[in-house]
Design a protein around this motif. Structure first.
Motif, mmCIF file in Angstrom:
data_model
loop_
_atom_site.group_PDB
_atom_site.id
_atom_site.type_symbol
_atom_site.label_atom_id
_atom_site.label_comp_id
_atom_site.label_asym_id
_atom_site.label_seq_id
_atom_site.Cartn_x
_atom_site.Cartn_y
_atom_site.Cartn_z
ATOM 1 N N UNK A 145 -11.230 14.676 44.690
ATOM 2 C CA UNK A 145 -11.760 15.731 43.810
ATOM 3 C C UNK A 145 -12.657 16.669 44.600
ATOM 4 N N UNK A 146 -12.647 17.936 44.226
ATOM 5 C CA UNK A 146 -13.431 18.923 44.954
ATOM 6 C C UNK A 146 -14.899 18.569 45.059
ATOM 7 N N UNK A 147 -15.455 17.955 44.023
ATOM 8 C CA UNK A 147 -16.877 17.624 44.031
ATOM 9 C C UNK A 147 -17.236 16.602 45.102
ATOM 10 N N UNK A 148 -16.241 15.866 45.610
ATOM 11 C CA UNK A 148 -16.503 14.848 46.627
ATOM 12 C C UNK A 148 -16.556 15.420 48.037
ATOM 13 N N UNK A 149 -16.054 16.633 48.234
ATOM 14 C CA UNK A 149 -15.903 17.153 49.601
ATOM 15 C C UNK A 149 -17.227 17.358 50.339
ATOM 16 N N UNK A 202 -20.558 15.604 54.914
ATOM 17 C CA UNK A 202 -21.817 15.088 55.453
ATOM 18 C C UNK A 202 -21.574 13.852 56.312
ATOM 19 N N UNK A 203 -20.723 12.952 55.825
ATOM 20 C CA UNK A 203 -20.392 11.740 56.586
ATOM 21 C C UNK A 203 -19.760 12.116 57.929
ATOM 22 N N UNK A 204 -18.835 13.071 57.898
ATOM 23 C CA UNK A 204 -18.158 13.484 59.135
ATOM 24 C C UNK A 204 -19.134 14.136 60.103
ATOM 25 N N UNK A 205 -20.010 15.000 59.598
ATOM 26 C CA UNK A 205 -21.001 15.635 60.469
ATOM 27 C C UNK A 205 -21.838 14.592 61.196
ATOM 28 N N UNK A 206 -22.344 13.633 60.447
ATOM 29 C CA UNK A 206 -23.239 12.632 61.026
ATOM 30 C C UNK A 206 -22.489 11.696 61.973
ATOM 31 N N UNK A 207 -21.284 11.250 61.565
ATOM 32 C CA UNK A 207 -20.516 10.328 62.407
ATOM 33 C C UNK A 207 -20.059 11.004 63.696
ATOM 34 N N UNK A 249 -26.770 23.428 54.492
ATOM 35 C CA UNK A 249 -26.581 23.395 55.934
ATOM 36 C C UNK A 249 -25.216 22.895 56.373
ATOM 37 N N UNK A 250 -24.307 22.613 55.449
ATOM 38 C CA UNK A 250 -23.016 22.063 55.830
ATOM 39 C C UNK A 250 -22.135 23.132 56.486
ATOM 40 N N UNK A 251 -21.598 22.873 57.681
ATOM 41 C CA UNK A 251 -20.714 23.861 58.320
ATOM 42 C C UNK A 251 -19.480 24.175 57.484
ATOM 43 N N UNK A 258 -13.586 6.106 53.122
ATOM 44 C CA UNK A 258 -14.625 5.086 53.274
ATOM 45 C C UNK A 258 -14.687 4.517 54.687
ATOM 46 N N UNK A 259 -13.701 4.838 55.508
ATOM 47 C CA UNK A 259 -13.666 4.286 56.868
ATOM 48 C C UNK A 259 -13.726 5.382 57.926
ATOM 49 N N UNK A 260 -14.227 6.561 57.551
ATOM 50 C CA UNK A 260 -14.229 7.681 58.491
ATOM 51 C C UNK A 260 -15.071 7.395 59.724
ATOM 52 N N UNK A 261 -16.210 6.706 59.556
ATOM 53 C CA UNK A 261 -17.032 6.395 60.719
ATOM 54 C C UNK A 261 -16.253 5.536 61.711
ATOM 55 N N UNK A 262 -15.494 4.556 61.197
ATOM 56 C CA UNK A 262 -14.702 3.687 62.063
ATOM 57 C C UNK A 262 -13.605 4.487 62.764
#
Length: 439
Positions: free
Chosen positions: A310-314, A319-324, A415-417, A272-276
């Motif tokens: 869980x795998x379904x969350x990856x 997506x969050x990491x790509x954008x951040x 489109x996710x790498x 939840x804090x990956x952007x930070x």
């Protein structure tokens, strides 16, 4: 000759199929150094079994070469004049016209000039590149080995075997039990034969003077575990004071002109804090970040309670990491998800990290046993006792290549790498060192 961009994906070309070839450079790996505007670039030209090849610059960017491109590249890096190169290419490839040779040579020179300014981004990524799908070819070996150092002389022999196999990049997975004085010597051994070298470790496991000695021996990059922007959360898992030590070492890397890489585990408590976290790393000058998920099947409640994703969350996390990362303008690398082992603590698995850096890498244990980056912990052979051809053609790597060759794109996240190599939701594509996953 073809020129893929950074992130060239080699996954669907892991096939052994030697082809008849012209009399160009012999298969193997060749090391060169080129100075452009006071900036040295280390080139590795690897000639594969089919006569085609790869040109790597500082192990950061890679270009695929045809047979004639291999010959031209080698001669340019040797300092030959154009008229000499034309004559040799004409003798070796009589079907190539003069106009084609002139155009190809200009393209190769442009390629080398472009690759002479790759910066300090040493680890090679596995990001998907549409260009790659157009150019499937035979690779003779991976591009990197993640090696667990053990007894000094034995590890040095493994390093030489990796080079002989055509692997230009070795990263030492440094553990507390390694004798500190052995590390600079191992770096020097690898550097002396022309390899790119790196360390992956926990900051608290590495003495500052040893980092300096390793840098003086030729170390190229340092990867340190970084759990969170929160020092408390990081130290709770890794050890008191480690968070501050990471920053001190990254500052020292800048002084030593080493590439610093922050390796971020993806777990329930930090997503939840990956952007930070990404923004903080950017602000502190750490612009190379790798991510690996500690993952579990969706129905594994025990693992989720322990902190696994869980795998379904990856896909959403990706997506969050790509954008951040795009917003922060940092370079990020995907490493293979690790299946969470309920018999081991979260902290232990976070500190252990992934089996290997990615799908262009292999894992080599201290006894020489070789493992692919994904799948069950099945040995592909031993580099000290088996030929590389035997290892590369082993059932273990055959299954690995077959899985990577299967389509993994879907309508949900096209489109996710991270999806380029394997679906992140599917446990069969994770590295699985659990008891049930052992081969």
């Amino acid at each position: 000759m073809t020129e893929p961009s950074l992130g060239q994906r080699f996954l669907d070309s892991f096939k052994i199929r030697p082809q008849p070839r012209a009399t160009g450079p012999e298969p193997g790996i060749y090391h060169y150094q080129r100075l452009e505007a006071d900036w040295p670039t280390r080139f590795h030209l690897r000639v594969d079994l089919d006569g085609q090849g790869l040109l790597l610059a500082n192990a950061a960017q890679a270009a695929v070469l045809s047979e004639s491109g291999v010959l031209m590249t080698q001669r340019i890096l040797e300092g030959r004049e154009d008229h000499e190169i034309f004559r040799e290419v004409a003798d070796t490839f009589p079907d190539v016209t003069g106009d084609e040779m002139q155009a190809d040579l200009a393209q190769v020179r442009t390629l080398i000039d472009n690759l002479s300014h790759p910066g300090d981004n040493y680890p090679i990524s596995d990001l998907d590149d549409p260009y790659a799908a157009m150019h499937r070819r035979a690779l003779a070996a991976p591009l990197r080995a993640d090696l667990v150092p053990g007894q000094l002389e034995l590890t040095e022999e493994i390093i030489r075997k990796l080079w002989d196999a055509g692997i230009p990049h070795v990263t030492f997975l440094v553990r507390p039990e390694l004798r500190a004085e052995d590390l600079p010597r191992l770096v020097e051994t690898a550097e002396d034969i022309g390899m790119i070298t790196g360390l992956r470790t926990i900051a608290s496991w590495l003495a500052g003077e040893i980092l300096d000695e390793a840098a003086n021996a030729g170390l190229d990059h340092l990867t340190l575990l970084y759990v969170s922007a929160s020092g408390t959360e990081h130290d709770d898992l890794v050890g008191a004071g480690d968070h501050d030590l990471v920053w001190r070492y990254f500052t020292r890397c800048e002084e030593l002109e080493l590439c610093a890489v922050a390796q971020v585990p993806l777990i329930e408590s930090n997503v939840d804090e990956l952007e930070v976290t990404i923004e903080q790393l950017k602000n502190q000058g750490a612009t190379n970040i790798s991510f690996f998920a500690l993952a579990c099947p969706d129905n594994d409640e025990i693992a989720q309670e322990a902190g696994a994703l869980p795998g379904s969350a990856l896909p959403q996390v990706a997506t969050v990491i790509n954008e951040a990362s795009e917003t922060a303008n940092v370079r990020y690398l995907w490493e293979v998800p690790v299946r969470f082992d309920n018999s081991r603590s979260l902290a232990e698995q976070v500190m252990a990290g992934p089996r290997a850096a990615g799908d262009v890498a292999i894992r080599v244990d201290q006894d020489g046993t070789v493992y692919p980056a994904r799948g069950p912990r099945s040995s592909a052979g031993n580099i000290l006792g088996d030929t590389w051809e035997q290892i590369w053609a082993s059932p273990c790597f055959t299954r690995y290549r077959e899985r990577l060759a299967a389509p993994t794109r879907c309508a949900d996240c096209p489109d996710l790498p991270i999806c380029a190599a394997d679906c992140p939701r599917d446990p069969r594509g994770w590295s699985d060192d659990t008891q049930g996953g052992e081969g």
